[in-house]
Each structure stands twice: as C-alpha cells, then as structure tokens.
Design an enzyme around this catalytic site. Structure first.
Site, PDB file in Angstrom:
ATOM      1  N   GLN A 192      -4.938  -1.274   9.709  1.00  0.00           N
ATOM      2  CA  GLN A 192      -4.734  -2.593   9.110  1.00  0.00           C
ATOM      3  C   GLN A 192      -5.355  -3.671   9.997  1.00  0.00           C
ATOM      4  OE1 GLN A 192      -3.236  -3.208   5.997  1.00  0.00           O
ATOM      5  NE2 GLN A 192      -3.984  -5.284   6.343  1.00  0.00           N
ATOM      6  N   ASP A 214     -11.300   3.063   4.054  1.00  0.00           N
ATOM      7  CA  ASP A 214     -11.621   1.639   3.928  1.00  0.00           C
ATOM      8  C   ASP A 214     -13.136   1.400   3.987  1.00  0.00           C
ATOM      9  OD1 ASP A 214      -9.670  -0.131   3.344  1.00  0.00           O
ATOM     10  OD2 ASP A 214      -9.052  -0.539   5.407  1.00  0.00           O
ATOM     11  N   LYS A 238       0.836  -1.204   0.000  1.00  0.00           N
ATOM     12  CA  LYS A 238       0.000   0.000   0.000  1.00  0.00           C
ATOM     13  C   LYS A 238       0.873   1.256   0.000  1.00  0.00           C
ATOM     14  CE  LYS A 238      -3.768  -2.464   2.219  1.00  0.00           C
ATOM     15  NZ  LYS A 238      -4.489  -2.814   3.459  1.00  0.00           N
TER      16      LYS A 238
END
Ligand code: NAP
Length: 285
Positions: A97, A120, A53
């Site tokens: 994460q 997200d 990422k």
C-alpha cells in the site's frame, strides 16, 4: 444525453463472474487464491483503502493476509518481508500500500516484489512490459479499469484520437500507453500544455486524471466523445465530484463515467482480476 456508464454496476458484474470461477476451482479441489497486503504506518486513508480491498477479496473468495508494520521498521526489514512473500508458494499477489511513510525508498521496496506476483503492476519489469506492449505481465489497476469501462461503452479504440490529461505514473502515463497499445493515436496533456481546450476538443476519447474539481467543461469535449473521469475531488459544498463538469458535458459526450460510482469501483475490481490472473498462471489453470 450521453450513455452513463457506472463502474459500480460493471464491477459487480465482473466480481460475480470471478466469484463463480473461483468457486468452480475450489469444487475441483484447488486451494483459494491469496493476496498479501502490506501496510507500513497508520495513514488514515490507506487503512480505509485496505479495508475496502480486504472486503472485496472476501466477497469473491480470495483469501488475504495483511501485514501491518510499524512506521519505525527499517527499509531492510520491509524489503526482507517483500522478498519472503515473493518466495511463498501460497501467495499469488503482493500489494504494497502506497504511499510509504517519509524516509522509505518506495522504488527500492517495489523492486523487491516478484514481478509474477506484482498485481499492482508497479515493478520495473511490469512497467517495461507495458511500455514494450509485451504480454504476460500485470498492468496497473486504475488504467485497466478504464479499459474495461471503454469496452462497456462499446468504444472501438483502434484508429481513434485519444487525449489523456495528466501524466502521473499510476494513471495518466500507463493509460496513455494502454490506449496506444490498442492502436489509438494518443496525446498526453499536463499542466504546461498550451491550448489544452482546443487539443481536447479533437479527442474521440478523453481521459481526465488531474485532481481539479470540474475543470473540464463543454469547451474541452467534442460532440460524441467517450469521456472517462478519473478525478476524485470535493466541490464547493463538500460533495464528491470528478475533474469533469458532468452536467455541462453530459449532453455532448456519447458516453461518460460519473463520479462517484465511475472509475473508483473499477480500480479495486481490477486488483481482484489481477490476483485471479496471477493465481491461474501459477496454478496453470
Ligand atoms: P497527480 O499525480 O497529482 O497528477 C496530476 C496530473 O494532472 C499531473 O500530470 C499534472 O500535470 C496534471 N495537471 C494538474 N493541473 C493541471 C491543469 N490545470 N491542466 C492540465 N493538467 C494538469 O494525480 P493522479 O494520481 O494521476 O490522480 C489524478 C486524479 O485522479 C486525482 O483526483 C486522484 O484522486 C484521482 N485518482 C482516482 C483513482 C480512482 O480509482 N478513481 C485512482 C487514482 C487517482 P504536471 O505533470 O505538469 O504536474
């Protein structure tokens, strides 16, 4: 023979466009977009996802700041960090994460992220917006990537019969909702679904997100269907493969995504796209 749609090629195209857009903003004197990445502990897979990422962000001109926290920090310390990043004007996107190490309350941590920076699409506000079909939120990256792949397939979604196999929070459930919001008639299948092959055979659009190597073969696929394979598995020889038996389905489907080089690269690409979207909303561009 189906039209094979490669996510790595589509993601390259989209990333090039985003890089030009960001370069243009920089030339006009605006600061660069910035994504904060938070990792708790040393999960091997998470470390490698984060590297991917960070690299993708750097390629198109998005700055990243990574906060790598020890596994023994408290829930409260993690939540305080998420609240601080949420208030920081220079940060456009926050990515926590997952999974968090055992003992952490993921839902409580996610709820500390400012929904306007939740790239997200996991906070309750953004999940609510997706389910109410409201604009202005963020949708999760893998489902967004699937929608881009269907667009690339030139698949008219409205009026189509769609079946999604899998009902996970991150993939199956949100992609079903995105398809319904685009006026498909959607059925979600899962491990308790009866007569699943016959059900899938009726689908014009079949999205498969199970995690079972090559489970979906020609018995599941209607002639001319659009097939999206989300699965990431290893076959008997240890080679990467999807949930769809590509060789058996490829002659039946109208269009299909391969594994690897299918949905996977689109997930990271949509993280970049959501971060850029957040930046543009925040900078009023
Ligand atoms: P998950 O949370 O394990 O969910 C799997 C779903 O499949 C569940 O809803 C389960 O049903 C259903 N299922 C399991 N066995 C089944 C069967 N025999 N028949 C019908 N349904 C069955 O998985 P996930 O997170 O959605 O991920 C699915 C796959 O996509 C995995 O291979 C994962 O690695 C991959 N993935 C790829 C990306 C990407 O970027 N390419 C992103 C995320 C995930 P129940 O609900 O009844 O248990």
């Amino acid at each position: 023979m189906a039209n094979i749609i490669y996510g790595n090629e589509l993601s390259k195209e989209l990333k090039e466009k985003m890089a030009l857009e960001i370069e243009d903003y920089a030339k006009k004197g605006y600061r660069l977009p910035k994504l904060a990445v938070i990792l708790v502990g040393n999960n091997h897979a998470s470390l490698s996802y984060i590297k991917g990422k960070e690299k993708a962000c750097a390629e198109i001109g998005i700055n990243t700041i990574t906060k790598h926290l020890e596994e023994d920090i408290s829930q409260e310390e993690l939540e305080n960090l998420l609240v601080d990043l949420s208030k920081d004007d220079e940060i456009d996107g926050i990515l926590l994460q997952l999974p968090l190490p055992k003992g952490f309350d993921e839902a409580r941590a996610i709820a500390c992220i400012n929904p306007d920076k939740d790239v997200d699409g996991l906070t309750p506000i953004n999940v609510g917006k997706l389910f109410l079909g409201e604009e202005g939120g963020f949708y999760p990256c893998t489902p967004l990537g699937i929608m881009e792949l269907l667009k690339k397939m030139e698949c008219e979604i409205a009026g189509k019969r769609a079946v999604v196999i899998g009902r996970s929070k991150l993939v199956g459930t949100p992609i079903a909702r995105l398809l319904q919001n685009e006026n498909a008639t959607v059925t979600i299948a899962h491990s308790k679904t009866k007569n699943i092959e016959a059900l899938c055979k009726e689908a014009d659009i079949l999205v498969v997100a199970i995690g079972r190597a090559k489970m979906v073969d020609d018995n599941y696929v209607k002639d001319g269907a659009y097939v999206i394979d989300v699965g990431i598995n290893k076959d008997e020889e240890g080679k990467l493969c999807g949930d769809v038996d590509f060789d058996k389905v490829c002659d039946i489907a109208k269009a299909i995504t391969p594994v690897p080089k299918g949905v996977g690269p689109m997930t990271i690409c949509m993280l970049l796209s959501n971060t850029l979207l957040s930046y543009k909303r925040r900078m009023v561009l």
